[in-house]
Design an enzyme around this catalytic site. Structure first.
Site: not given
Ligand code: FSX
Ligand code: SF4
Ligand code: SF4
Length: 292
Positions: A17, A20, A126, A164, A204, A207, A227, A233, A242, A254, A261, A264
């Site tokens: 798509c 990236c 991908c 992704c 997790h 987080c 949560c 999630c 992340c 996210c 989450c 991805c």
């Protein structure tokens, strides 16, 4: 006078798509200018020879640049592959340039360039695992770089950098590590071929809503405090940094922005983490089930 060593990079785009490269172009530190024009490390410069999204040129001219880089720098260039690789229909679903008047299937390009590369980075979920391109019903029979290499007997070192899209730091950090320390050693990658420095921990674990999870305070609707596990999630089964690295130059991520989450970076994304907005069945994983 100090010399600068140039590392040629060929970046192939298969069924993608284009999220990236958009993510990598938004790199904040280093900036994309640092990455592409300056020295990525003192004395080391990346020379991006081929990338269809950012190149000004087109047609036969650019295909020649790619093929010349391949032929002149055997075992000396870095190949980046983005997108799933369709294997059905002999290039009908994805091809790049022509040879003797016929389109060259992207699978053939990835195989021939992959065989002669110093190392290959499968960038994005991908390319790393099939991802969205290979999601059911996978009409084009898209495969990951690893699957293509397995089926064609190619054993060039391969590093998976999923997401992704992937975080720009995961890409620039992986490239910088290769230039600094050489190819990753066995212990540097996890069982799914990902650099542990970026994918070594569960979402997790770090987080900011984890205390809610432990207290069983679950959000019932998007936007609620609590949560996000019951809303679907996938942080408890997804490995990436992340929550601590943050996105968009350290702005947010996210779960921090109230989304959850969606897993991805996971090898099974998207099929195995679907339905995305539904609570995952309780799994016997560390931190899941035990505290509830
Ligand atoms: Fe896939 Fe990447 Fe997702 Fe998109 O190149 S990893 S669909 S962000 O663009 O290939
Ligand atoms: Fe955070 Fe999701 Fe884990 Fe809840 S389930 S603590 S929102 S990662
Ligand atoms: Fe992907 Fe989850 Fe990280 Fe969001 S928090 S980018 S869905 S791994």
């Amino acid at each position: 006078m100090a010399t600068t060593i140039e590392y040629p990079v060929i970046w192939l785009q298969a069924a993608t798509c284009t999220g990236c490269p958009v993510s990598v172009l938004n790199s904040v530190s280093p900036t994309i200018k640092n990455l592409l024009i300056d020295e990525i490390l003192p004395g080391k410069h990346i020379s991006l020879r081929f990338h269809t999204t950012v190149m000004a040129g087109c047609g036969e001219q650019i295909i020649n640049v790619m093929e010349n880089t391949w032929k002149q720098h055997k075992d000396g260039y870095l190949l980046v592959v983005e997108g799933g690789i369709p294997t059905r229909g002999n290039g009908k679903y994805c091809s790049l340039g022509e040879r003797n008047g016929a389109p060259v299937p992207i699978a053939a390009r990835v195989a021939e360039l992959g065989a002669d590369a110093l190392a290959v980075i499968a960038l994005g979920t991908c390319a790393a695992y099939g991802g969205v391109a290979a999601a059911a019903p996978n009409f084009s029979k898209a495969v990951s770089v690893a699957e293509l290499f397995r089926s064609t007997g190619i054993n060039t070192p391969l590093i998976n950098v999923p997401g992704c899209p992937p975080h720009p730091d995961w890409f620039s950090g992986t490239v910088a590590n290769i230039l600094l320390k050489g190819l990753p050693e066995a212990g540097d990658l996890d069982e799914f071929g990902r650099p542990k420095i970026f994918y070594g921990r569960l979402i997790h674990e770090n987080c900011q809503r984890r205390a809610y999870y432990d207290e069983k305070k679950f959000a019932k609707n998007p936007g609620d405090e609590g949560c996000l596990y019951e809303l679907g999630c996938k942080g408890p089964v997804t490995h990436a940094d992340c929550p601590t690295r943050l996105w968009n130059g350290g702005t947010n991520w996210c779960v921090g922005s109230g989304g959850m989450c969606i897993g991805c970076c996971s090898p099974g994304f998207p099929d195995m983490v679907s339905p995305i907005y539904q609570q995952a069945p309780d799994l016997s994983l560390p931190n899941i089930g035990a505290s509830r």
